[in-house]
Motif scaffolding. Structure first.
Motif, PDB file in Angstrom:
ATOM      1  N   THR A 214       0.875  -1.169   0.000  1.00 38.76           N
ATOM      2  CA  THR A 214       0.000   0.000   0.000  1.00 38.76           C
ATOM      3  C   THR A 214       0.917   1.225   0.000  1.00 38.76           C
ATOM      4  OG1 THR A 214      -0.067   0.205   2.401  1.00 38.76           O
ATOM      5  CG2 THR A 214      -1.771  -1.202   1.374  1.00 38.76           C
ATOM      6  N   ILE A 215       0.334   2.390  -0.128  1.00 37.41           N
ATOM      7  CA  ILE A 215       1.146   3.614  -0.091  1.00 37.41           C
ATOM      8  C   ILE A 215       1.887   3.711   1.244  1.00 37.41           C
ATOM      9  CG2 ILE A 215       1.094   6.133  -0.132  1.00 37.41           C
ATOM     10  CD1 ILE A 215      -1.310   5.902  -2.055  1.00 37.41           C
ATOM     11  N   ALA A 216       1.228   3.348   2.324  1.00 35.30           N
ATOM     12  CA  ALA A 216       1.870   3.397   3.645  1.00 35.30           C
ATOM     13  C   ALA A 216       3.109   2.509   3.696  1.00 35.30           C
ATOM     14  CB  ALA A 216       0.880   2.993   4.728  1.00 35.30           C
ATOM     15  N   ASP A 217       3.084   1.401   2.971  1.00 29.72           N
ATOM     16  CA  ASP A 217       4.226   0.478   2.968  1.00 29.72           C
ATOM     17  C   ASP A 217       5.438   1.047   2.229  1.00 29.72           C
ATOM     18  OD1 ASP A 217       2.728  -1.471   4.331  1.00 29.72           O
ATOM     19  OD2 ASP A 217       1.973  -2.304   2.435  1.00 29.72           O
ATOM     20  N   VAL A 218       5.214   1.879   1.221  1.00 29.55           N
ATOM     21  CA  VAL A 218       6.322   2.371   0.389  1.00 29.55           C
ATOM     22  C   VAL A 218       6.632   3.846   0.617  1.00 29.55           C
ATOM     23  CG1 VAL A 218       5.846   0.659  -1.408  1.00 29.55           C
ATOM     24  CG2 VAL A 218       4.876   2.953  -1.620  1.00 29.55           C
ATOM     25  N   VAL A 219       5.972   4.477   1.568  1.00 28.54           N
ATOM     26  CA  VAL A 219       6.125   5.917   1.750  1.00 28.54           C
ATOM     27  C   VAL A 219       7.585   6.329   1.952  1.00 28.54           C
ATOM     28  CG1 VAL A 219       5.720   6.072   4.251  1.00 28.54           C
ATOM     29  CG2 VAL A 219       4.983   7.927   2.746  1.00 28.54           C
ATOM     30  N   GLU A 220       8.388   5.484   2.582  1.00 26.14           N
ATOM     31  CA  GLU A 220       9.803   5.799   2.828  1.00 26.14           C
ATOM     32  C   GLU A 220      10.628   5.803   1.543  1.00 26.14           C
ATOM     33  OE1 GLU A 220      11.030   6.720   5.805  1.00 26.14           O
ATOM     34  OE2 GLU A 220       9.017   6.528   6.651  1.00 26.14           O
ATOM     35  N   THR A 221      10.160   5.132   0.499  1.00 20.97           N
ATOM     36  CA  THR A 221      10.915   5.059  -0.756  1.00 20.97           C
ATOM     37  C   THR A 221      10.475   6.104  -1.773  1.00 20.97           C
ATOM     38  OG1 THR A 221       9.425   3.446  -1.773  1.00 20.97           O
ATOM     39  CG2 THR A 221      11.246   2.573  -0.465  1.00 20.97           C
ATOM     40  N   LEU A 222       9.401   6.840  -1.494  1.00 20.41           N
ATOM     41  CA  LEU A 222       8.890   7.830  -2.444  1.00 20.41           C
ATOM     42  C   LEU A 222       9.854   9.007  -2.577  1.00 20.41           C
ATOM     43  CD1 LEU A 222       5.143   7.932  -1.324  1.00 20.41           C
ATOM     44  CD2 LEU A 222       6.105   6.772  -3.329  1.00 20.41           C
ATOM     45  N   ASP A 223       9.979   9.535  -3.800  1.00 18.87           N
ATOM     46  CA  ASP A 223      10.833  10.696  -4.040  1.00 18.87           C
ATOM     47  C   ASP A 223      10.393  11.899  -3.210  1.00 18.87           C
ATOM     48  OD1 ASP A 223      12.593   9.532  -5.836  1.00 18.87           O
ATOM     49  OD2 ASP A 223      11.467  10.163  -7.601  1.00 18.87           O
ATOM     50  N   LYS A 224       9.113  12.231  -3.299  1.00 13.28           N
ATOM     51  CA  LYS A 224       8.541  13.370  -2.578  1.00 13.28           C
ATOM     52  C   LYS A 224       7.279  12.885  -1.890  1.00 13.28           C
ATOM     53  CE  LYS A 224      10.290  16.586  -6.002  1.00 13.28           C
ATOM     54  NZ  LYS A 224       9.956  17.486  -7.104  1.00 13.28           N
ATOM     55  N   PRO A 225       7.403  12.261  -0.721  1.00 11.72           N
ATOM     56  CA  PRO A 225       6.253  11.603  -0.102  1.00 11.72           C
ATOM     57  C   PRO A 225       5.050  12.507   0.157  1.00 11.72           C
ATOM     58  CG  PRO A 225       8.221  11.383   1.273  1.00 11.72           C
ATOM     59  CD  PRO A 225       8.617  12.111   0.048  1.00 11.72           C
ATOM     60  N   VAL A 226       5.249  13.702   0.685  1.00 13.43           N
ATOM     61  CA  VAL A 226       4.116  14.577   0.992  1.00 13.43           C
ATOM     62  C   VAL A 226       3.393  14.971  -0.290  1.00 13.43           C
ATOM     63  CG1 VAL A 226       3.414  16.804   1.961  1.00 13.43           C
ATOM     64  CG2 VAL A 226       5.128  15.421   3.143  1.00 13.43           C
TER      65      VAL A 226
ATOM     66  N   SER B 151      -5.735  10.071   4.239  1.00 17.25           N
ATOM     67  CA  SER B 151      -5.773  11.359   4.954  1.00 17.25           C
ATOM     68  C   SER B 151      -4.938  11.299   6.223  1.00 17.25           C
ATOM     69  CB  SER B 151      -7.214  11.728   5.307  1.00 17.25           C
ATOM     70  OG  SER B 151      -7.968  11.963   4.172  1.00 17.25           O
ATOM     71  N   ALA B 152      -5.047  10.199   6.954  1.00 19.64           N
ATOM     72  CA  ALA B 152      -4.252  10.038   8.174  1.00 19.64           C
ATOM     73  C   ALA B 152      -2.764   9.970   7.850  1.00 19.64           C
ATOM     74  CB  ALA B 152      -4.701   8.779   8.925  1.00 19.64           C
ATOM     75  N   LEU B 153      -2.426   9.293   6.759  1.00 20.46           N
ATOM     76  CA  LEU B 153      -1.018   9.176   6.356  1.00 20.46           C
ATOM     77  C   LEU B 153      -0.424  10.539   6.040  1.00 20.46           C
ATOM     78  CD1 LEU B 153       1.479   7.516   5.583  1.00 20.46           C
ATOM     79  CD2 LEU B 153       0.455   7.214   3.303  1.00 20.46           C
ATOM     80  N   ILE B 154      -1.137  11.367   5.301  1.00 21.23           N
ATOM     81  CA  ILE B 154      -0.575  12.690   4.969  1.00 21.23           C
ATOM     82  C   ILE B 154      -0.463  13.543   6.229  1.00 21.23           C
ATOM     83  CG2 ILE B 154      -2.676  13.947   4.316  1.00 21.23           C
ATOM     84  CD1 ILE B 154      -0.917  15.056   1.955  1.00 21.23           C
ATOM     85  N   GLY B 155      -1.371  13.364   7.167  1.00 23.83           N
ATOM     86  CA  GLY B 155      -1.266  14.079   8.441  1.00 23.83           C
ATOM     87  C   GLY B 155       0.001  13.702   9.183  1.00 23.83           C
ATOM     88  N   ARG B 156       0.323  12.412   9.199  1.00 18.37           N
ATOM     89  CA  ARG B 156       1.560  11.955   9.866  1.00 18.37           C
ATOM     90  C   ARG B 156       2.796  12.454   9.126  1.00 18.37           C
ATOM     91  NH1 ARG B 156      -1.448   7.253  10.065  1.00 18.37           N
ATOM     92  NH2 ARG B 156      -0.169   6.225   8.500  1.00 18.37           N
ATOM     93  N   LEU B 157       2.736  12.516   7.803  1.00 13.93           N
ATOM     94  CA  LEU B 157       3.885  12.999   7.037  1.00 13.93           C
ATOM     95  C   LEU B 157       4.125  14.484   7.273  1.00 13.93           C
ATOM     96  CD1 LEU B 157       3.286  11.187   3.627  1.00 13.93           C
ATOM     97  CD2 LEU B 157       5.126  10.727   5.259  1.00 13.93           C
ATOM     98  N   ARG B 158       3.057  15.236   7.359  1.00 13.87           N
ATOM     99  CA  ARG B 158       3.182  16.688   7.556  1.00 13.87           C
ATOM    100  C   ARG B 158       3.572  17.055   8.973  1.00 13.87           C
ATOM    101  NH1 ARG B 158      -2.047  18.584   4.009  1.00 13.87           N
ATOM    102  NH2 ARG B 158      -0.964  18.681   2.010  1.00 13.87           N
ATOM    103  N   ASN B 159       3.195  16.226   9.932  1.00 11.88           N
ATOM    104  CA  ASN B 159       3.492  16.513  11.333  1.00 11.88           C
ATOM    105  C   ASN B 159       3.919  15.221  12.028  1.00 11.88           C
ATOM    106  OD1 ASN B 159       3.752  17.659  13.811  1.00 11.88           O
ATOM    107  ND2 ASN B 159       1.600  18.226  14.049  1.00 11.88           N
ATOM    108  N   PRO B 160       5.160  14.795  11.792  1.00 13.21           N
ATOM    109  CA  PRO B 160       5.603  13.499  12.330  1.00 13.21           C
ATOM    110  C   PRO B 160       5.701  13.442  13.848  1.00 13.21           C
ATOM    111  CG  PRO B 160       7.405  14.618  11.212  1.00 13.21           C
ATOM    112  CD  PRO B 160       6.179  15.433  10.986  1.00 13.21           C
TER     113      PRO B 160
END
Length: 135
Positions: A16-28, A115-124
């Motif tokens: 899922t996106i949550a699984d690969v978020v660390e490998t994304l070029d620009k995750p947010v 939505s929750a994932l982007i919230g965590r990315l924006r405010n870890p």
């Protein structure tokens, strides 16, 4: 002058996106653009979820937006594809890309999870839930 090719990092077939978020070029930015497509689908169909493309680049995988409808008489749920998008440009892909099930992870994320994932990315540093500090 020859350019050096960096080997592609494969995407696990059940990601899922949550699984690969660390490998994304620009995750947010990536997750924000996916969320825009999910919100558009939800406005049009009342529901939205996303499946990740597993045959492309892990830095910007393609994705498939879907929605679920329940038959009011039989209560059976059916999944319908809305559109597939390029992970690098976020432009809609041709319908032929949707048809091959091998292109897509069997796991999906609904709009709430994205939505929750982007919230965590924006405010870890924010607590992941309102009960996080109540141990």
């Amino acid at each position: 002058m020859a350019t050096k090719r960096v080997p592609q990092k494969p995407v696990a077939t059940d990601s899922t996106i949550a699984d690969v978020v660390e490998t994304l070029d620009k995750p947010v930015e990536y997750v924000r653009r996916v969320l825009e497509k999910l919100e558009r689908c939800k406005r049009a169909h009342g529901d939205a979820q996303v499946r990740l493309g597993v045959r492309g680049r892990a830095e910007c995988p393609n994705y498939l937006i879907e929605y679920v409808r329940e038959d009011p008489k039989t209560h059976e749920r059916a999944v319908y594809q809305d559109a597939a998008y390029s992970g690098s440009t976020h432009r809609e892909l041709a319908p032929k890309h949707i048809e091959d099930a091998r292109n897509w992870s069997p796991e999906e994320m609904n709009i709430t999870a994205v939505s929750a994932l982007i919230g965590r990315l924006r405010n870890p540093r924010a607590p992941s839930s309102r009960f996080a500090d109540e141990d």
